[in-house]
Design a protein around this motif. Structure first.
Motif, PDB file in Angstrom:
ATOM      1  N   TYR A  41      57.220  31.317  16.709  1.00  0.00           N
ATOM      2  CA  TYR A  41      57.535  30.483  17.865  1.00  0.00           C
ATOM      3  C   TYR A  41      58.169  29.203  17.322  1.00  0.00           C
ATOM      4  O   TYR A  41      57.540  28.473  16.563  1.00  0.00           O
ATOM      5  CB  TYR A  41      56.232  30.189  18.610  1.00  0.00           C
ATOM      6  N   GLY A  42      59.446  28.966  17.667  1.00  0.00           N
ATOM      7  CA  GLY A  42      60.140  27.812  17.087  1.00  0.00           C
ATOM      8  C   GLY A  42      60.809  26.927  18.124  1.00  0.00           C
ATOM      9  O   GLY A  42      61.014  27.323  19.272  1.00  0.00           O
ATOM     10  N   LEU A  43      61.160  25.726  17.681  1.00  0.00           N
ATOM     11  CA  LEU A  43      61.842  24.747  18.531  1.00  0.00           C
ATOM     12  C   LEU A  43      63.318  24.700  18.160  1.00  0.00           C
ATOM     13  O   LEU A  43      63.666  24.583  16.989  1.00  0.00           O
ATOM     14  CB  LEU A  43      61.210  23.360  18.330  1.00  0.00           C
ATOM     15  N   VAL A  44      64.186  24.775  19.161  1.00  0.00           N
ATOM     16  CA  VAL A  44      65.634  24.719  18.923  1.00  0.00           C
ATOM     17  C   VAL A  44      66.028  23.254  18.707  1.00  0.00           C
ATOM     18  O   VAL A  44      65.840  22.415  19.584  1.00  0.00           O
ATOM     19  CB  VAL A  44      66.420  25.313  20.112  1.00  0.00           C
ATOM     20  N   VAL A  45      66.563  22.952  17.519  1.00  0.00           N
ATOM     21  CA  VAL A  45      66.984  21.583  17.201  1.00  0.00           C
ATOM     22  C   VAL A  45      68.508  21.468  17.087  1.00  0.00           C
ATOM     23  O   VAL A  45      69.042  20.361  17.074  1.00  0.00           O
ATOM     24  CB  VAL A  45      66.319  21.085  15.897  1.00  0.00           C
ATOM     25  N   LEU A  46      69.187  22.615  16.998  1.00  0.00           N
ATOM     26  CA  LEU A  46      70.655  22.628  16.995  1.00  0.00           C
ATOM     27  C   LEU A  46      71.127  23.585  18.080  1.00  0.00           C
ATOM     28  O   LEU A  46      70.792  24.763  18.060  1.00  0.00           O
ATOM     29  CB  LEU A  46      71.197  23.088  15.638  1.00  0.00           C
ATOM     30  N   ASN A  78      46.835  29.227  19.600  1.00  0.00           N
ATOM     31  CA  ASN A  78      46.926  29.369  18.143  1.00  0.00           C
ATOM     32  C   ASN A  78      46.603  28.051  17.444  1.00  0.00           C
ATOM     33  O   ASN A  78      45.954  28.034  16.399  1.00  0.00           O
ATOM     34  CB  ASN A  78      48.322  29.845  17.729  1.00  0.00           C
ATOM     35  N   ARG A  79      47.067  26.939  18.029  1.00  0.00           N
ATOM     36  CA  ARG A  79      46.780  25.626  17.441  1.00  0.00           C
ATOM     37  C   ARG A  79      45.282  25.334  17.457  1.00  0.00           C
ATOM     38  O   ARG A  79      44.742  24.741  16.520  1.00  0.00           O
ATOM     39  CB  ARG A  79      47.545  24.522  18.196  1.00  0.00           C
ATOM     40  N   GLU A  80      44.602  25.744  18.524  1.00  0.00           N
ATOM     41  CA  GLU A  80      43.145  25.565  18.592  1.00  0.00           C
ATOM     42  C   GLU A  80      42.442  26.457  17.567  1.00  0.00           C
ATOM     43  O   GLU A  80      41.492  26.039  16.912  1.00  0.00           O
ATOM     44  CB  GLU A  80      42.642  25.886  20.009  1.00  0.00           C
ATOM     45  N   LEU A 102      41.608  21.712   0.690  1.00  0.00           N
ATOM     46  CA  LEU A 102      42.316  22.373   1.792  1.00  0.00           C
ATOM     47  C   LEU A 102      43.101  21.335   2.589  1.00  0.00           C
ATOM     48  O   LEU A 102      42.568  20.282   2.962  1.00  0.00           O
ATOM     49  CB  LEU A 102      41.308  23.087   2.694  1.00  0.00           C
ATOM     50  N   ILE A 103      44.378  21.622   2.839  1.00  0.00           N
ATOM     51  CA  ILE A 103      45.258  20.670   3.527  1.00  0.00           C
ATOM     52  C   ILE A 103      45.535  21.069   4.969  1.00  0.00           C
ATOM     53  O   ILE A 103      45.491  20.253   5.878  1.00  0.00           O
ATOM     54  CB  ILE A 103      46.602  20.538   2.773  1.00  0.00           C
ATOM     55  N   ASP A 104      45.818  22.362   5.194  1.00  0.00           N
ATOM     56  CA  ASP A 104      46.202  22.794   6.541  1.00  0.00           C
ATOM     57  C   ASP A 104      45.986  24.292   6.693  1.00  0.00           C
ATOM     58  O   ASP A 104      45.947  25.030   5.708  1.00  0.00           O
ATOM     59  CB  ASP A 104      47.673  22.447   6.788  1.00  0.00           C
ATOM     60  N   ALA A 105      45.830  24.712   7.938  1.00  0.00           N
ATOM     61  CA  ALA A 105      45.732  26.139   8.259  1.00  0.00           C
ATOM     62  C   ALA A 105      46.791  26.447   9.307  1.00  0.00           C
ATOM     63  O   ALA A 105      47.073  25.620  10.179  1.00  0.00           O
ATOM     64  CB  ALA A 105      44.345  26.469   8.806  1.00  0.00           C
ATOM     65  N   GLU A 106      47.381  27.635   9.210  1.00  0.00           N
ATOM     66  CA  GLU A 106      48.472  27.985  10.126  1.00  0.00           C
ATOM     67  C   GLU A 106      48.420  29.463  10.491  1.00  0.00           C
ATOM     68  O   GLU A 106      48.317  30.322   9.618  1.00  0.00           O
ATOM     69  CB  GLU A 106      49.817  27.659   9.452  1.00  0.00           C
ATOM     70  N   TYR A 107      48.470  29.733  11.783  1.00  0.00           N
ATOM     71  CA  TYR A 107      48.554  31.107  12.301  1.00  0.00           C
ATOM     72  C   TYR A 107      50.015  31.430  12.586  1.00  0.00           C
ATOM     73  O   TYR A 107      50.749  30.589  13.114  1.00  0.00           O
ATOM     74  CB  TYR A 107      47.784  31.230  13.613  1.00  0.00           C
ATOM     75  N   ASN A 111      49.683  36.348  15.286  1.00  0.00           N
ATOM     76  CA  ASN A 111      48.337  36.424  14.664  1.00  0.00           C
ATOM     77  C   ASN A 111      48.251  37.483  13.562  1.00  0.00           C
ATOM     78  O   ASN A 111      47.167  37.951  13.231  1.00  0.00           O
ATOM     79  CB  ASN A 111      47.253  36.682  15.714  1.00  0.00           C
ATOM     80  N   ASN A 112      49.403  37.843  13.023  1.00  0.00           N
ATOM     81  CA  ASN A 112      49.442  38.868  11.982  1.00  0.00           C
ATOM     82  C   ASN A 112      49.015  38.327  10.620  1.00  0.00           C
ATOM     83  O   ASN A 112      48.678  39.083   9.715  1.00  0.00           O
ATOM     84  CB  ASN A 112      50.863  39.441  11.883  1.00  0.00           C
ATOM     85  N   LYS A 113      49.040  36.993  10.491  1.00  0.00           N
ATOM     86  CA  LYS A 113      48.704  36.373   9.209  1.00  0.00           C
ATOM     87  C   LYS A 113      48.161  34.962   9.434  1.00  0.00           C
ATOM     88  O   LYS A 113      48.590  34.267  10.352  1.00  0.00           O
ATOM     89  CB  LYS A 113      49.953  36.305   8.322  1.00  0.00           C
ATOM     90  N   VAL A 114      47.210  34.561   8.578  1.00  0.00           N
ATOM     91  CA  VAL A 114      46.720  33.182   8.570  1.00  0.00           C
ATOM     92  C   VAL A 114      47.046  32.590   7.204  1.00  0.00           C
ATOM     93  O   VAL A 114      46.700  33.177   6.179  1.00  0.00           O
ATOM     94  CB  VAL A 114      45.200  33.084   8.810  1.00  0.00           C
ATOM     95  N   LEU A 115      47.741  31.448   7.215  1.00  0.00           N
ATOM     96  CA  LEU A 115      48.104  30.784   5.966  1.00  0.00           C
ATOM     97  C   LEU A 115      47.249  29.540   5.774  1.00  0.00           C
ATOM     98  O   LEU A 115      47.047  28.765   6.721  1.00  0.00           O
ATOM     99  CB  LEU A 115      49.580  30.380   5.968  1.00  0.00           C
ATOM    100  N   PHE A 116      46.749  29.363   4.561  1.00  0.00           N
ATOM    101  CA  PHE A 116      45.983  28.172   4.217  1.00  0.00           C
ATOM    102  C   PHE A 116      46.707  27.448   3.088  1.00  0.00           C
ATOM    103  O   PHE A 116      47.016  28.047   2.057  1.00  0.00           O
ATOM    104  CB  PHE A 116      44.562  28.549   3.772  1.00  0.00           C
ATOM    105  N   TYR A 117      46.996  26.165   3.313  1.00  0.00           N
ATOM    106  CA  TYR A 117      47.685  25.363   2.305  1.00  0.00           C
ATOM    107  C   TYR A 117      46.650  24.498   1.586  1.00  0.00           C
ATOM    108  O   TYR A 117      45.811  23.861   2.232  1.00  0.00           O
ATOM    109  CB  TYR A 117      48.741  24.469   2.949  1.00  0.00           C
ATOM    110  N   PHE A 118      46.720  24.460   0.261  1.00  0.00           N
ATOM    111  CA  PHE A 118      45.745  23.677  -0.498  1.00  0.00           C
ATOM    112  C   PHE A 118      46.395  23.041  -1.726  1.00  0.00           C
ATOM    113  O   PHE A 118      47.475  23.447  -2.164  1.00  0.00           O
ATOM    114  CB  PHE A 118      44.570  24.559  -0.928  1.00  0.00           C
ATOM    115  N   THR A 119      45.721  22.023  -2.260  1.00  0.00           N
ATOM    116  CA  THR A 119      46.152  21.415  -3.519  1.00  0.00           C
ATOM    117  C   THR A 119      45.035  21.577  -4.536  1.00  0.00           C
ATOM    118  O   THR A 119      43.855  21.649  -4.172  1.00  0.00           O
ATOM    119  CB  THR A 119      46.466  19.912  -3.360  1.00  0.00           C
TER     120      THR A 119
END
Length: 288
Positions: A41-46, A78-80, A102-107, A111-119
């Motif tokens: 799901y994306g936002l059109v910027v151009l 999804n954000r919730e 842990l920095i962020d979580a993203e669906y 809902n096919n994948k959950v990504l977790f960003y970490f340092t």
């Protein structure tokens, strides 16, 4: 020519090109597209425009549809769910005693994948953690280690200028920044004064670099001999790059004094342009 639209998936993320097909798409619309990660799901910027074929990577993926109200509700859900996933992952990290932040979580939208960003300071063996998370979320899990600049981009903050961080508000990609830029802009080389929140050199050093390069190319360097309008030879004492003023140490009536002149009134050997200097060197190398 290829007709494209620009879509962004995360706040100030990279812009990706898609084929708008026959949809009436405007800037600010949300669209559903297929990416390497799945349905997104994306936002059109151009807004739709024509570009040369070589400017886009072929084959160009098509927009599946303009987002419906049902899609908007799903994205909010999804954000919730991401907030819940973040808390669960933090508990699992603590349970496995892993030295990672842990920095962020993203669906993904489907809902096919959950990504977790970490340092982390080094490599982390998170295989058991992935198994644990997969058992909880019943979907594909991806843990992605990121650097301090990406961490700051995601979390945001306030810079030393008092404004929101550039990387969190409008920079879609990180431009290379070097200490040489600080030198050319006559800034303090104290790391604490030219480093951003992330601890790396401030991205805004790049913003005025081209202007400083152009202005510096018109200026003599400190210690260079110049000819003044009065016909006196003098040594450059200091320069004001932005005002294009030069202070020159001259000798008049057997006395040394410092006089200030606009650079346009002085005569000196101009600097060679970087591009021309490189071409000259390459030509000499060919001759040899």
């Amino acid at each position: 020519m290829t007709r494209i639209i620009g879509v962004r998936f995360r706040n100030v993320g990279k812009i990706y090109y898609f084929d708008p097909v026959s949809f009436d798409i405007k800037t600010g619309d949300h669209v559903i597209v297929e990416t390497a990660r799945g349905i997104e799901y994306g936002l059109v910027v151009l807004s739709p425009k024509e570009v040369e074929d070589f400017e886009v990577v072929q084959p160009l993926k098509e927009v599946l549809r303009i987002a419906t109200p049902k899609d908007d509700v799903k994205e909010e859900n999804n954000r919730e769910k991401e907030k819940e996933a973040f808390e669960i992952c933090q508990k699992k990290i603590a349970a496995h005693h892993l030295d990672m932040k842990l920095i962020d979580a993203e669906y993904t939208f489907d809902n096919n994948k959950v990504l977790f960003y970490f340092t982390a300071d080094g490599r982390i063996d998170f295989r058991e953690l992935v198994k644990d998370l997969a058992a909880v979320f019943k979907t594909r899990i991806e843990l992605r280690q990121i650097g301090v600049r990406d961490e700051t981009k995601i979390l945001g903050g306030i810079g030393i200028c008092g404004r929101s961080l550039c990387c969190h508000t409008y920079l879609s990609e990180f431009a290379p920044v070097s200490i040489k830029m600080a030198k050319e802009q006559n800034l303090s080389l104290n790391p604490t004064k030219i480093s951003g929140v992330c601890g790396r050199l401030m991205c805004c050093l790049k913003n005025e670099q081209e202007t400083y390069e152009d202005l510096n190319s018109k200026m003599p360097v400190h210690g260079e001999m110049v000819m003044t309008p009065e016909g006196l030879k003098g040594e450059v004492s200091s320069v004001n790059v932005l005002r294009q003023l030069v202070k020159v140490l001259v000798e008049a009536d057997n006395e040394k004094e410092i006089r200030e002149y606009p650079v346009s009134e002085l005569k000196f050997k101009p600097k060679a342009k970087k591009g021309k200097a490189k071409n000259k060197d390459s030509k000499e190398a060919v001759k040899k």
